[in-house]
Write a protein that holds these residues in place. Structure first.
Motif, mmCIF file in Angstrom:
data_model
loop_
_atom_site.group_PDB
_atom_site.id
_atom_site.type_symbol
_atom_site.label_atom_id
_atom_site.label_comp_id
_atom_site.label_asym_id
_atom_site.label_seq_id
_atom_site.Cartn_x
_atom_site.Cartn_y
_atom_site.Cartn_z
ATOM 1 N N SER A 126 -7.575 -10.904 -6.606
ATOM 2 C CA SER A 126 -8.523 -9.969 -7.220
ATOM 3 C C SER A 126 -8.072 -8.545 -7.041
ATOM 4 C CB SER A 126 -9.735 -10.064 -6.776
ATOM 5 O OG SER A 126 -10.638 -8.920 -7.073
ATOM 6 N N ALA A 127 -7.388 -8.118 -5.814
ATOM 7 C CA ALA A 127 -6.872 -6.788 -5.422
ATOM 8 C C ALA A 127 -5.622 -6.648 -6.166
ATOM 9 C CB ALA A 127 -6.783 -6.761 -3.903
ATOM 10 N N GLU A 128 -4.765 -7.610 -6.278
ATOM 11 C CA GLU A 128 -3.492 -7.324 -6.760
ATOM 12 C C GLU A 128 -3.652 -7.125 -8.391
ATOM 13 O OE1 GLU A 128 -0.933 -6.532 -5.343
ATOM 14 O OE2 GLU A 128 -0.626 -7.573 -3.884
ATOM 15 N N LEU A 148 -2.305 0.963 -11.354
ATOM 16 C CA LEU A 148 -0.807 1.855 -10.871
ATOM 17 C C LEU A 148 -0.336 2.293 -12.153
ATOM 18 C CD1 LEU A 148 0.853 -0.929 -8.669
ATOM 19 C CD2 LEU A 148 0.729 1.643 -8.201
ATOM 20 N N PRO A 149 -0.414 1.935 -13.186
ATOM 21 C CA PRO A 149 0.119 2.705 -14.529
ATOM 22 C C PRO A 149 -0.445 3.914 -14.586
ATOM 23 C CG PRO A 149 -0.227 0.475 -15.314
ATOM 24 C CD PRO A 149 -0.824 0.625 -13.815
ATOM 25 N N LYS A 150 -1.755 4.039 -14.437
ATOM 26 C CA LYS A 150 -2.722 5.402 -14.625
ATOM 27 C C LYS A 150 -2.336 6.324 -13.420
ATOM 28 C CE LYS A 150 -6.822 3.059 -15.756
ATOM 29 N NZ LYS A 150 -8.084 2.511 -15.266
ATOM 30 N N GLN A 153 6.505 -5.041 -8.751
ATOM 31 C CA GLN A 153 6.629 -5.892 -7.366
ATOM 32 C C GLN A 153 5.275 -6.594 -7.464
ATOM 33 O OE1 GLN A 153 7.371 -2.902 -4.615
ATOM 34 N NE2 GLN A 153 9.251 -3.816 -3.674
ATOM 35 N N THR A 154 4.147 -5.815 -7.789
ATOM 36 C CA THR A 154 2.867 -6.462 -7.728
ATOM 37 C C THR A 154 2.528 -7.392 -8.685
ATOM 38 O OG1 THR A 154 1.864 -4.201 -7.345
ATOM 39 C CG2 THR A 154 0.402 -5.963 -8.376
ATOM 40 N N ALA A 155 3.394 -7.487 -10.112
ATOM 41 C CA ALA A 155 3.322 -8.640 -10.645
ATOM 42 C C ALA A 155 3.982 -9.922 -10.200
ATOM 43 C CB ALA A 155 4.009 -8.280 -12.239
ATOM 44 N N GLN A 156 5.115 -9.684 -9.442
ATOM 45 C CA GLN A 156 5.792 -10.693 -8.776
ATOM 46 C C GLN A 156 4.753 -11.237 -7.497
ATOM 47 O OE1 GLN A 156 9.322 -9.089 -7.463
ATOM 48 N NE2 GLN A 156 10.559 -10.367 -8.602
ATOM 49 N N ASN A 216 6.046 -7.649 3.343
ATOM 50 C CA ASN A 216 7.568 -6.586 3.484
ATOM 51 C C ASN A 216 7.365 -5.693 2.315
ATOM 52 O OD1 ASN A 216 8.045 -8.209 5.861
ATOM 53 N ND2 ASN A 216 9.893 -9.349 4.750
ATOM 54 N N GLU A 217 7.229 -6.260 1.157
ATOM 55 C CA GLU A 217 7.134 -5.367 0.189
ATOM 56 C C GLU A 217 6.255 -4.102 0.205
ATOM 57 O OE1 GLU A 217 8.790 -8.148 -3.476
ATOM 58 O OE2 GLU A 217 6.688 -7.599 -3.292
ATOM 59 N N GLU A 218 4.966 -4.537 0.777
ATOM 60 C CA GLU A 218 3.912 -3.346 0.972
ATOM 61 C C GLU A 218 4.248 -2.462 1.936
ATOM 62 O OE1 GLU A 218 2.387 -3.794 -1.517
ATOM 63 O OE2 GLU A 218 0.955 -5.837 -1.624
ATOM 64 N N GLU A 219 4.932 -2.930 2.973
ATOM 65 C CA GLU A 219 5.432 -2.197 3.858
ATOM 66 C C GLU A 219 6.473 -1.093 3.682
ATOM 67 O OE1 GLU A 219 4.142 -4.809 8.080
ATOM 68 O OE2 GLU A 219 6.353 -4.694 7.302
#
Ligand code: FE
Ligand code: FE
Length: 213
Positions: free
Chosen positions: A19-21, A28-30, A50-53, A140-143
């Motif tokens: 749900s968060a993603e 993010l686009p905004k 990255q979020t889509a992945q 790792n991506e979030e970090e």
């Protein structure tokens, strides 16, 4: 769902992240549109991809668990996004808005890191090694995103924001502030606000117009 096992809690945690993603995909686009710094815009675009992945990774995990991904609304992310939207409605100077957007995004990344760290550990305990691997990749991506935002803040945005009221002359002193500069890395994750404030105070050559936009 009755939370009678660690696995049930794990699935609930995954649904929360799902749900968060998905909420973030819309936010993010905004945030990218509200940003002025090209580096920051690019960071938001990269993180959108990255979020889509990351959502695809969660889809994979739900398929493996034979569970549905939906059914939970992440109120934490809703709140963080609402705070970001509040900021975006402010009549802010562009540099100050960028600094605020970085802060909002870093709140989001830290929130995600907590969720992924927890689920990664549950996956490990439950013996879902592949799932643990996928969750670690996202963590790792979030970090990395958090660190990149710190770097952008330290090397340009915060400095620009804090010198906004200062002198208008030195137009060309932005050179040292590429995001690849080592200055950001040295302090990433430590006390960036203080560090950048200090270096700003020391250097009167910091310009508000270090960017072309
Ligand atoms: Fe994410
Ligand atoms: Fe994220």
């Amino acid at each position: 769902m009755e939370l009678d096992t660690l696995q049930a809690l794990y699935v609930e945690g995954l649904r929360d992240l799902y749900s968060a993603e998905n909420q973030l995909m819309k936010a993010l686009p905004k945030m990218g549109k509200a940003a002025t710094s090209p580096e920051l815009q690019e960071a938001f675009e990269t993180h959108l991809a990255q979020t889509a992945q990351q959502i695809q990774r969660l889809d994979k995990i739900f398929a493996e668990l034979a569970e549905t991904p939906t059914g939970k609304h992440c109120k934490g992310m809703e709140g963080l996004i609402a705070e970001g939207e509040e900021l975006m409605q402010e009549d802010a100077d562009p540099d100050v808005m960028d600094a605020g957007l970085i802060a909002a995004a870093q709140h989001v990344e830290h929130y995600e890191m907590a969720g992924y760290g927890t689920c990664r550990t549950y996956a490990e305990l439950l013996g879902f090694d592949d799932q643990m691997e996928l969750l670690q990749q996202t963590l790792n991506e979030e970090e990395e995103t958090d660190q990149l935002l710190t770097e952008i803040a330290l090397t340009s945005v915060n400095l620009a924001a804090m010198t906004e009221e200062g002198d208008e002359d030195s137009e060309d002193v932005g050179e040292g502030s590429s995001p690849a500069s080592s200055a950001g890395r040295q302090t990433a994750g430590k006390t960036p606000a203080k560090k950048s404030a200090d270096s700003g105070r020391k250097s009167s050559a910091v310009s508000k117009k270090s960017r072309s936009k």
